[in-house]
Scaffold this motif. Sequence first.
Motif, PDB file in Angstrom:
ATOM      1  N   SER A  26       0.845  -1.198   0.000  1.00  0.00           N
ATOM      2  CA  SER A  26       0.000   0.000   0.000  1.00  0.00           C
ATOM      3  C   SER A  26       0.878   1.245   0.000  1.00  0.00           C
ATOM      4  N   GLY A  27       0.523   2.209  -0.835  1.00  0.00           N
ATOM      5  CA  GLY A  27       1.266   3.457  -0.908  1.00  0.00           C
ATOM      6  C   GLY A  27       2.371   3.466  -1.945  1.00  0.00           C
ATOM      7  N   THR A  28       2.633   2.314  -2.581  1.00  0.00           N
ATOM      8  CA  THR A  28       3.664   2.263  -3.620  1.00  0.00           C
ATOM      9  C   THR A  28       3.049   2.628  -4.968  1.00  0.00           C
ATOM     10  N   TRP A  29       3.903   2.742  -5.982  1.00  0.00           N
ATOM     11  CA  TRP A  29       3.472   3.283  -7.263  1.00  0.00           C
ATOM     12  C   TRP A  29       3.767   2.318  -8.403  1.00  0.00           C
ATOM     13  N   LEU A  30       2.820   2.255  -9.344  1.00  0.00           N
ATOM     14  CA  LEU A  30       3.031   1.554 -10.603  1.00  0.00           C
ATOM     15  C   LEU A  30       2.873   2.576 -11.722  1.00  0.00           C
ATOM     16  N   VAL A  31       3.865   2.645 -12.598  1.00  0.00           N
ATOM     17  CA  VAL A  31       3.895   3.658 -13.649  1.00  0.00           C
ATOM     18  C   VAL A  31       3.991   2.967 -15.002  1.00  0.00           C
ATOM     19  N   SER A  32       3.110   3.341 -15.923  1.00  0.00           N
ATOM     20  CA  SER A  32       3.105   2.781 -17.268  1.00  0.00           C
ATOM     21  C   SER A  32       3.236   3.900 -18.286  1.00  0.00           C
ATOM     22  N   LEU A  33       4.241   3.787 -19.146  1.00  0.00           N
ATOM     23  CA  LEU A  33       4.429   4.785 -20.191  1.00  0.00           C
ATOM     24  C   LEU A  33       3.594   4.426 -21.409  1.00  0.00           C
ATOM     25  N   GLU A  34       2.858   5.389 -21.887  1.00  0.00           N
ATOM     26  CA  GLU A  34       2.055   5.351 -23.110  1.00  0.00           C
ATOM     27  C   GLU A  34       0.742   4.593 -22.976  1.00  0.00           C
ATOM     28  N   PHE A  35       0.753   3.400 -22.364  1.00  0.00           N
ATOM     29  CA  PHE A  35      -0.443   2.565 -22.388  1.00  0.00           C
ATOM     30  C   PHE A  35      -1.151   2.556 -21.039  1.00  0.00           C
ATOM     31  N   GLU A  36      -2.463   2.776 -21.084  1.00  0.00           N
ATOM     32  CA  GLU A  36      -3.294   2.785 -19.879  1.00  0.00           C
ATOM     33  C   GLU A  36      -3.646   1.367 -19.468  1.00  0.00           C
ATOM     34  N   ALA A  37      -3.700   1.151 -18.160  1.00  0.00           N
ATOM     35  CA  ALA A  37      -4.157  -0.133 -17.634  1.00  0.00           C
ATOM     36  C   ALA A  37      -5.683  -0.111 -17.600  1.00  0.00           C
ATOM     37  N   THR A  38      -6.290  -0.662 -18.614  1.00  0.00           N
ATOM     38  CA  THR A  38      -7.746  -0.649 -18.725  1.00  0.00           C
ATOM     39  C   THR A  38      -8.371  -1.357 -17.530  1.00  0.00           C
ATOM     40  N   GLY A  39      -9.392  -0.743 -16.975  1.00  0.00           N
ATOM     41  CA  GLY A  39     -10.065  -1.330 -15.828  1.00  0.00           C
ATOM     42  C   GLY A  39      -9.615  -0.763 -14.502  1.00  0.00           C
ATOM     43  N   TYR A  40      -8.681   0.189 -14.525  1.00  0.00           N
ATOM     44  CA  TYR A  40      -8.197   0.826 -13.308  1.00  0.00           C
ATOM     45  C   TYR A  40      -8.224   2.349 -13.470  1.00  0.00           C
ATOM     46  N   LYS A  41      -8.538   3.019 -12.392  1.00  0.00           N
ATOM     47  CA  LYS A  41      -8.561   4.477 -12.396  1.00  0.00           C
ATOM     48  C   LYS A  41      -7.167   4.995 -12.066  1.00  0.00           C
TER      49      LYS A  41
END
Length: 262
Positions: A213-228
């Motif tokens: 909890s509190g950590t970060w996931l970062v994606s360049l260019e592509f959105e993780a569909t199904g998550y805000k």
Amino acid sequence: MSFTSFGWPLPALMAWSVCWFLYSLLRLKTGLPLWAVLGLVTLTGVLLSLLGGTWWRRLAIGLGFPLSLFFSGALSLPAWAWLLPLALLALIYPLNAWRDAPLFPTPEDALNHLPEVAPLEPGARVLDAGCGLGHGLEALRQAYPLADLHGVEWSRPLAWWCRRRSQSGGIRAHVARADMWEVDWSAYDLVYLFQRPETLPRAMAKAAAEMRSGTWLVSLEFEATGYKPTAKLKTTAGKPVWVYRWPAVATSPLTPMDKPRR
């Protein structure tokens, strides 16, 4: 001006020209045996293929010299010899990596504004999952100069190359040859991805199973569909940065196919 800034197929033509020039030079100016000359020139073409923007362009660049040599009829070689370029391509791009992103370099300065929405303490552990040649690690070091950077890459040659670049370029990152899907993400405060859209459901399922909890996931260019997303950043390269703070808010439930595979 970079190699890839020219319109296609000019990069392929330039790479093939380099290979043919090197082939002629080695044949005329050195006493190397033919098999060594072919190996060195083919390896050069395969390495230049890393600059291709897509899989098909990489294959076209990497196979261009041996195929043109074959159809030219300049040499008579046994059938097995023509498997050399395929073997070298498989070495650079292992088969199990084909289902993930082949090689997507992170644009320079793409992550500069990331600390504004995903702040990290000095010494925070940051992972580039699938670090390729190290462009993502360079961008992460620029964004987080005090972070403890780690990169994992399945391709042995790419991992070696990335490690060398890290040591010589001052990136100061720990680079390991490993499967990003087998690495435990719970040890990191931020995980960075530049993957294909098809692999993001698997990445999000792995994050749900492992990230704190509190950590970060970062994606360049592509959105993780199904998550805000927590934030969406714009970059000068035109590739958005999607930022998710864990636990991310799911807008649709995970399906069995989304669960991480071991």
